[in-house]
Design an enzyme around this catalytic site. Structure first.
Site, PDB file in Angstrom:
ATOM      1  N   LYS A   1       0.821  -1.215   0.000  1.00  0.00           N
ATOM      2  CA  LYS A   1       0.000   0.000   0.000  1.00  0.00           C
ATOM      3  C   LYS A   1       0.850   1.259   0.000  1.00  0.00           C
ATOM      4  O   LYS A   1       0.462   2.256  -0.596  1.00  0.00           O
ATOM      5  CB  LYS A   1      -0.949   0.013   1.206  1.00  0.00           C
ATOM      6  CG  LYS A   1      -2.117  -0.942   1.064  1.00  0.00           C
ATOM      7  CD  LYS A   1      -3.240  -0.576   1.993  1.00  0.00           C
ATOM      8  CE  LYS A   1      -4.425  -1.498   1.801  1.00  0.00           C
ATOM      9  NZ  LYS A   1      -5.498  -1.248   2.772  1.00  0.00           N
TER      10      LYS A   1
ATOM     11  N   LYS B   1      -6.458 -11.169  -6.328  1.00  0.00           N
ATOM     12  CA  LYS B   1      -7.718 -11.356  -5.600  1.00  0.00           C
ATOM     13  C   LYS B   1      -8.772 -10.334  -6.027  1.00  0.00           C
ATOM     14  O   LYS B   1      -8.427  -9.227  -6.449  1.00  0.00           O
ATOM     15  CB  LYS B   1      -7.482 -11.330  -4.086  1.00  0.00           C
ATOM     16  CG  LYS B   1      -7.510  -9.981  -3.428  1.00  0.00           C
ATOM     17  CD  LYS B   1      -7.721 -10.124  -1.897  1.00  0.00           C
ATOM     18  CE  LYS B   1      -7.920  -8.747  -1.289  1.00  0.00           C
ATOM     19  NZ  LYS B   1      -8.288  -8.738   0.104  1.00  0.00           N
TER      20      LYS B   1
ATOM     21  N   LYS C   1     -12.137  -4.719  -3.569  1.00  0.00           N
ATOM     22  CA  LYS C   1     -13.001  -3.539  -3.583  1.00  0.00           C
ATOM     23  C   LYS C   1     -12.322  -2.362  -4.241  1.00  0.00           C
ATOM     24  O   LYS C   1     -12.967  -1.451  -4.714  1.00  0.00           O
ATOM     25  CB  LYS C   1     -13.320  -3.128  -2.138  1.00  0.00           C
ATOM     26  CG  LYS C   1     -14.223  -4.095  -1.420  1.00  0.00           C
ATOM     27  CD  LYS C   1     -14.595  -3.562  -0.052  1.00  0.00           C
ATOM     28  CE  LYS C   1     -13.448  -3.668   0.923  1.00  0.00           C
ATOM     29  NZ  LYS C   1     -13.888  -3.785   2.320  1.00  0.00           N
TER      30      LYS C   1
HETATM   31  P1  AMP Z   1     -11.232  -6.064   3.121  1.00  0.00           P
HETATM   32  O1  AMP Z   1     -12.224  -6.016   2.048  1.00  0.00           O
HETATM   33  O2  AMP Z   1      -9.832  -6.009   2.565  1.00  0.00           O
HETATM   34  O3  AMP Z   1     -11.478  -5.132   4.259  1.00  0.00           O
HETATM   35  O4  AMP Z   1     -11.358  -7.534   3.703  1.00  0.00           O
HETATM   36  C1  AMP Z   1     -12.387  -7.939   4.558  1.00  0.00           C
HETATM   37  C2  AMP Z   1     -12.262  -9.415   4.782  1.00  0.00           C
HETATM   38  O5  AMP Z   1     -12.661 -10.127   3.617  1.00  0.00           O
HETATM   39  C3  AMP Z   1     -10.846  -9.865   5.101  1.00  0.00           C
HETATM   40  O6  AMP Z   1     -10.878 -10.910   6.025  1.00  0.00           O
HETATM   41  C4  AMP Z   1     -10.339 -10.312   3.757  1.00  0.00           C
HETATM   42  O7  AMP Z   1      -9.316 -11.250   3.849  1.00  0.00           O
HETATM   43  C5  AMP Z   1     -11.595 -10.904   3.116  1.00  0.00           C
HETATM   44  N1  AMP Z   1     -11.552 -10.740   1.660  1.00  0.00           N
HETATM   45  C6  AMP Z   1     -11.426  -9.595   0.949  1.00  0.00           C
HETATM   46  N2  AMP Z   1     -11.403  -9.830  -0.377  1.00  0.00           N
HETATM   47  C7  AMP Z   1     -11.514 -11.168  -0.527  1.00  0.00           C
HETATM   48  C8  AMP Z   1     -11.544 -12.060  -1.655  1.00  0.00           C
HETATM   49  N3  AMP Z   1     -11.440 -11.646  -2.910  1.00  0.00           N
HETATM   50  N4  AMP Z   1     -11.688 -13.376  -1.415  1.00  0.00           N
HETATM   51  C9  AMP Z   1     -11.793 -13.821  -0.164  1.00  0.00           C
HETATM   52  N5  AMP Z   1     -11.766 -13.074   0.931  1.00  0.00           N
HETATM   53  C10 AMP Z   1     -11.631 -11.748   0.769  1.00  0.00           C
END
Ligand code: AMP
Ligand code: TRP
Length: 332
Positions: free
Chosen positions: A114, A196, A199
């Site tokens: 980041k 991955k 968002k």
């Molecule tokens: P974040 O969106 O980065 O705040 O992630 C929120 C939670 O969702 C965290 O535990 C991430 O590891 C999980 N997460 C985010 N994107 C993915 C994805 N593409 N596949 C699986 N888990 C995800």
């Protein structure tokens, strides 16, 4: 009572990656682990470690809260709250910073990624982000922390900090364990299946958001990157695209890869993708309906007030206990 805790950042609309990798897992856990108290929060303090637009942030916080409930989190079972409404998080983060080292924070891969992407300068908050995450967890003595793969390193750091503090201040924190869902721990981008689904990806075609309308959902699946082999076979090493779509299929429909392969034997991508589009749409439809009921309701505010009250009580107690052990303030 033993506890489970997790958080999600309000940095963009929820997509099916976060839903399948994280939210759906909470919903399952709340039913499977009746002996645990659950805390789930919206990590808005984490979100401002990189610049954020005020209006957008406000909207996303509320949206995320409503979506959590719409996805099946039971407000009777789970304390749902907004991180910034519980002041002990920021305070505890500072105390933990005084028990962490610059070297260990510098090793965090998320920080490295980041900070490289930041054009306007890297904030100190981005650097100390993992101590805030450790605070979130340790304040509640969480035994398990359900997260995706990408958060494993932060959790290991949290364990190191907890053990260090426990040695120094006489066992004050529960050392947490990660809970990583086996399948679907990672859903990949629909446009570049080696990355991955995120968002924050600039390409909106890389993901399906939970609030996307039917035509967009189906369009995104239809245009998802696969390969030229044309067969429905699970092979995540060599055929990331189709394997990723099969993962989505498998989790939502609750069927194994073998069953999917058998069903689509001799059939092509078109048929598979049409079915998958429908499956994803049918999964999201009731979520969207419930979301629309909740988003501007008093019910949602009441849920968040109740969550905040409970989180405040538990976290404040732990914060004071730790301050006392350190020797801060007056003896009471
Ligand atoms: P974040 O969106 O980065 O705040 O992630 C929120 C939670 O969702 C965290 O535990 C991430 O590891 C999980 N997460 C985010 N994107 C993915 C994805 N593409 N596949 C699986 N888990 C995800
Ligand atoms: N850092 C996590 C993420 O980006 C979100 C998060 C913040 C979190 N605090 C947490 C997750 C505490 C679990 C526990 O996904």
């Amino acid at each position: 009572m033993k506890r489970i805790l997790s958080g999600i950042q309000p940095t963009g609309s929820l997509n099916i990656g976060t839903y399948l990798g994280s939210v759906k897992n909470f919903v399952k856990l709340q039913d499977e682990m009746p002996d645990y108290e659950f805390f789930i929060f919206i990590a808005d303090l984490h979100a401002i470690t990189v610049p954020k637009d005020k209006q957008k942030l406000r909207k996303l916080i509320k949206e995320l809260a409503a979506l959590y409930i719409a996805c099946g989190l039971d407000p009777e079972r789970v304390n749902l709250f907004i991180q910034s409404e519980v002041p002990a998080h920021a305070q505890m983060s500072y105390l933990l910073q005084c028990n962490s080292y610059i070297g260990e924070l510098e090793r965090m891969t998320q920080y490295k990624d980041k900070s490289r992407k930041q054009e306007t300068g890297v904030t100190v908050g981005l650097f100390t982000y993992p101590t805030l995450m450790a605070a979130d967890i340790l304040l509640y003595d969480a035994e398990y922390v359900p997260v995706g793969q990408d958060q494993k390193q932060h959790l290991e750091l949290t364990r190191d900090i907890a053990q260090r503090v426990n040695n120094k201040y006489n066992d004050i924190f529960t050392v947490p364990k990660p809970l990583i869902a086996e399948v679907g721990a990672k859903i990949q981008s629909l446009k570049d299946p080696t990355k991955k689904m995120s968002k924050s990806d600039d390409n909106v075609k890389s993901r399906i958001n939970l609030l996307d309308p039917e035509n967009i959902i189906k369009k995104r699946i239809r245009s998802a990157v696969t390969d030229s082999l044309g067969t429905i076979k699970y092979d995540p090493e060599k055929r990331e695209g189709i394997s990723n779509l099969m993962t989505i299929y498998s989790i939502i429909a609750g069927v194994s890869f073998d069953e999917i392969e058998e069903k689509y034997e001799g059939k092509g991508y078109k048929e598979f993708k049409d079915d998958l589009g429908e499956i994803v749409y049918q999964e999201l439809k009731p979520i969207q309906e419930r979301y629309n009921e909740l988003i501007n309701s008093k019910e949602l505010d009441e849920i968040l007030d109740k969550g905040q009250e409970r989180a405040f009580k538990v976290s404040q107690k732990k914060l004071y206990k730790f301050m006392h052990r350190i020797g801060l303030g007056r003896k009471r």
